[in-house]
Design a protein around this motif. Sequence first.
Motif, PDB file in Angstrom:
ATOM      1  N   TRP A   1      -5.364  30.741 -21.944  1.00  0.00           N
ATOM      2  CA  TRP A   1      -6.341  30.513 -20.882  1.00  0.00           C
ATOM      3  C   TRP A   1      -6.653  29.031 -20.789  1.00  0.00           C
ATOM      4  N   VAL A   2      -7.001  28.562 -19.600  1.00  0.00           N
ATOM      5  CA  VAL A   2      -7.412  27.177 -19.415  1.00  0.00           C
ATOM      6  C   VAL A   2      -8.903  27.066 -19.732  1.00  0.00           C
ATOM      7  N   THR A   3      -9.199  26.487 -20.861  1.00  0.00           N
ATOM      8  CA  THR A   3     -10.586  26.269 -21.248  1.00  0.00           C
ATOM      9  C   THR A   3     -11.041  24.910 -20.739  1.00  0.00           C
ATOM     10  N   ARG A   4     -12.334  24.643 -20.883  1.00  0.00           N
ATOM     11  CA  ARG A   4     -12.852  23.348 -20.467  1.00  0.00           C
ATOM     12  C   ARG A   4     -12.200  22.226 -21.269  1.00  0.00           C
ATOM     13  N   GLU A   5     -11.957  22.480 -22.557  1.00  0.00           N
ATOM     14  CA  GLU A   5     -11.317  21.477 -23.407  1.00  0.00           C
ATOM     15  C   GLU A   5      -9.919  21.140 -22.897  1.00  0.00           C
ATOM     16  N   ILE A   6      -9.155  22.164 -22.535  1.00  0.00           N
ATOM     17  CA  ILE A   6      -7.801  21.935 -22.027  1.00  0.00           C
ATOM     18  C   ILE A   6      -7.844  21.224 -20.685  1.00  0.00           C
ATOM     19  N   PHE A   7      -8.787  21.609 -19.831  1.00  0.00           N
ATOM     20  CA  PHE A   7      -8.900  20.943 -18.537  1.00  0.00           C
ATOM     21  C   PHE A   7      -9.231  19.460 -18.724  1.00  0.00           C
ATOM     22  N   ASN A   8     -10.150  19.161 -19.630  1.00  0.00           N
ATOM     23  CA  ASN A   8     -10.502  17.771 -19.909  1.00  0.00           C
ATOM     24  C   ASN A   8      -9.298  16.988 -20.411  1.00  0.00           C
ATOM     25  N   GLU A   9      -8.549  17.602 -21.313  1.00  0.00           N
ATOM     26  CA  GLU A   9      -7.363  16.932 -21.869  1.00  0.00           C
ATOM     27  C   GLU A   9      -6.342  16.650 -20.780  1.00  0.00           C
ATOM     28  N   TRP A  10      -6.128  17.647 -19.906  1.00  0.00           N
ATOM     29  CA  TRP A  10      -5.186  17.437 -18.797  1.00  0.00           C
ATOM     30  C   TRP A  10      -5.670  16.307 -17.901  1.00  0.00           C
ATOM     31  N   PHE A  11      -6.951  16.282 -17.590  1.00  0.00           N
ATOM     32  CA  PHE A  11      -7.509  15.266 -16.700  1.00  0.00           C
ATOM     33  C   PHE A  11      -7.310  13.863 -17.280  1.00  0.00           C
ATOM     34  N   VAL A  12      -7.614  13.700 -18.580  1.00  0.00           N
ATOM     35  CA  VAL A  12      -7.559  12.380 -19.208  1.00  0.00           C
ATOM     36  C   VAL A  12      -6.122  11.926 -19.457  1.00  0.00           C
ATOM     37  N   LYS A  13      -5.312  12.824 -20.015  1.00  0.00           N
ATOM     38  CA  LYS A  13      -3.973  12.427 -20.463  1.00  0.00           C
ATOM     39  C   LYS A  13      -2.903  12.503 -19.378  1.00  0.00           C
ATOM     40  N   HIS A  14      -3.133  13.304 -18.345  1.00  0.00           N
ATOM     41  CA  HIS A  14      -2.074  13.508 -17.357  1.00  0.00           C
ATOM     42  C   HIS A  14      -2.494  13.152 -15.936  1.00  0.00           C
ATOM     43  N   PHE A  15      -3.598  13.734 -15.484  1.00  0.00           N
ATOM     44  CA  PHE A  15      -3.994  13.497 -14.097  1.00  0.00           C
ATOM     45  C   PHE A  15      -4.254  12.009 -13.832  1.00  0.00           C
ATOM     46  N   ILE A  16      -5.068  11.386 -14.660  1.00  0.00           N
ATOM     47  CA  ILE A  16      -5.433   9.980 -14.437  1.00  0.00           C
ATOM     48  C   ILE A  16      -4.209   9.057 -14.451  1.00  0.00           C
ATOM     49  N   PRO A  17      -3.380   9.060 -15.496  1.00  0.00           N
ATOM     50  CA  PRO A  17      -2.241   8.131 -15.492  1.00  0.00           C
ATOM     51  C   PRO A  17      -1.217   8.415 -14.397  1.00  0.00           C
ATOM     52  N   GLU A  18      -0.981   9.705 -14.086  1.00  0.00           N
ATOM     53  CA  GLU A  18       0.024  10.023 -13.082  1.00  0.00           C
ATOM     54  C   GLU A  18      -0.451   9.667 -11.673  1.00  0.00           C
ATOM     55  N   VAL A  19      -1.707   9.945 -11.402  1.00  0.00           N
ATOM     56  CA  VAL A  19      -2.229   9.612 -10.077  1.00  0.00           C
ATOM     57  C   VAL A  19      -2.352   8.097  -9.928  1.00  0.00           C
ATOM     58  N   ARG A  20      -2.676   7.412 -11.018  1.00  0.00           N
ATOM     59  CA  ARG A  20      -2.729   5.946 -10.957  1.00  0.00           C
ATOM     60  C   ARG A  20      -1.349   5.379 -10.579  1.00  0.00           C
ATOM     61  N   ARG A  21      -0.295   5.905 -11.202  1.00  0.00           N
ATOM     62  CA  ARG A  21       1.065   5.458 -10.862  1.00  0.00           C
ATOM     63  C   ARG A  21       1.422   5.819  -9.426  1.00  0.00           C
ATOM     64  N   TYR A  22       1.029   7.019  -9.028  1.00  0.00           N
ATOM     65  CA  TYR A  22       1.311   7.488  -7.670  1.00  0.00           C
ATOM     66  C   TYR A  22       0.674   6.565  -6.635  1.00  0.00           C
ATOM     67  N   MET A  23      -0.586   6.219  -6.874  1.00  0.00           N
ATOM     68  CA  MET A  23      -1.287   5.333  -5.940  1.00  0.00           C
ATOM     69  C   MET A  23      -0.650   3.946  -5.913  1.00  0.00           C
ATOM     70  N   SER A  24      -0.210   3.480  -7.067  1.00  0.00           N
ATOM     71  CA  SER A  24       0.454   2.180  -7.126  1.00  0.00           C
ATOM     72  C   SER A  24       1.753   2.200  -6.331  1.00  0.00           C
ATOM     73  N   ASP A  25       2.520   3.292  -6.486  1.00  0.00           N
ATOM     74  CA  ASP A  25       3.776   3.420  -5.742  1.00  0.00           C
ATOM     75  C   ASP A  25       3.544   3.464  -4.238  1.00  0.00           C
ATOM     76  N   LYS A  26       2.404   4.024  -3.844  1.00  0.00           N
ATOM     77  CA  LYS A  26       2.061   4.143  -2.427  1.00  0.00           C
ATOM     78  C   LYS A  26       1.334   2.904  -1.893  1.00  0.00           C
ATOM     79  N   SER A  27       1.108   1.942  -2.804  1.00  0.00           N
ATOM     80  CA  SER A  27       0.339   0.728  -2.460  1.00  0.00           C
ATOM     81  C   SER A  27      -1.047   1.088  -1.942  1.00  0.00           C
ATOM     82  N   LEU A  28      -1.641   2.094  -2.579  1.00  0.00           N
ATOM     83  CA  LEU A  28      -2.978   2.538  -2.214  1.00  0.00           C
ATOM     84  C   LEU A  28      -3.953   2.215  -3.339  1.00  0.00           C
ATOM     85  N   GLU A  29      -5.204   2.050  -2.977  1.00  0.00           N
ATOM     86  CA  GLU A  29      -6.245   1.833  -3.977  1.00  0.00           C
ATOM     87  C   GLU A  29      -6.371   3.078  -4.849  1.00  0.00           C
ATOM     88  N   PHE A  30      -6.566   2.859  -6.148  1.00  0.00           N
ATOM     89  CA  PHE A  30      -6.718   3.990  -7.058  1.00  0.00           C
ATOM     90  C   PHE A  30      -8.147   4.542  -6.965  1.00  0.00           C
TER      91      PHE A  30
END
Length: 365
Positions: free
Chosen positions: A160-189
């Motif tokens: 199950w996706v617990t709050r702990e797992i959601f937090n870990e996904w947000f910090v370790k995956h969502f933030i760095p990947e979206v930051r790269r995505y925005m950079s590739d798109k030349s968009l503000e993060f």
Amino acid sequence: MALKIYNQIKEAEPQTSGEKRRKFEFSASTGWMNGFLQRHALHNIKIKGEIASADDVAAKEFPAKLAKITEKGGYTPDQVWNADETGLFWKRMPNRTYVAKSQKTASGFKAAKDRVTFLFCSNASGDRMLLVNRALKPRSMKGVNLNTLSVHWTANKKAWVTREIFNEWFVKHFIPEVRRYMSDKSLEFKVLLIIDNAPGHPHIEHPNVEFCFLPPNTTSLIQPLDQGIIATFKTYYVKQTFRYILDKLTNNKNVTVIDAWKNFTINDCIKHAGLALSELKPSTLNACWRSLWPECVKNKDHVPSNMDQYPNITALAHEIGGEGFADISSADIDELLEDKALTDDEIISLALEIPLTLDLPLPQM
């Protein structure tokens, strides 16, 4: 049900002088269950017998509120994301098939009841998924570099996706990947992350992310991932697994359907999930925002339906042949796409396993 859960947890918890007992009082209010779920980090679970009916009024009113948020924040469609999870019984076959019937008696088929949870996060362009499995690293994953998978991998005892797992996904995956995505798109993060208003959803603060919570009981009506993306993904997954069986039969005439499916591992599940994800078209992802943010939809006439793949699944089943495959129906396919609601005992079990305090640091900017 709330009183039953309260009493059972109270009885189940050890009372020792050296341990501080969990403190929570029961009151017969509708908010007690929500508070309980939030304290125990039960993230977006479905409760058996208590799935509320959809709130049509709130669903109709919310898109106008979202439009004001996107306008005020100056968000483009690339900067607006939706995250949601769904369960999948990754080794299930329709109950009418002889494979499913053999699973009830044959050894080696315990995994047929195993459930994985996929956490999807997508804007109009799509993104990777988080896969939650029961075992930290099953034997079939021995020697596999988890960083090379098409999904992010984590585990807990109940998948199950617990709050702990959601937090870990947000910090370790969502933030760095979206930051790269925005950079590739030349968009503000700066991004807007839309999630449903489940009791267990964490309230995270990040300088580059604004959270937007959907009103209660509106996900089935307006949440983009629930408007066809998840259902389409599951349909593609079923098609891929049927193709897997057929390929095994074609490549080795001595292999039976039961042999092929018995050897299907969680590693195969991940591979086929990646293939299913790759089949999702940007036009489908974009079109599923029509109920929530119609202004961002490019093709107003495109209405995605996962049932478009049913004829392909049916054709593969016919080639596999045998009881339950030769006469497969739409209802049989629907059965494979269903998630399950948690029972009282499962909620209690999970609550007793999860720490009450969760503190994950945010990355340094």
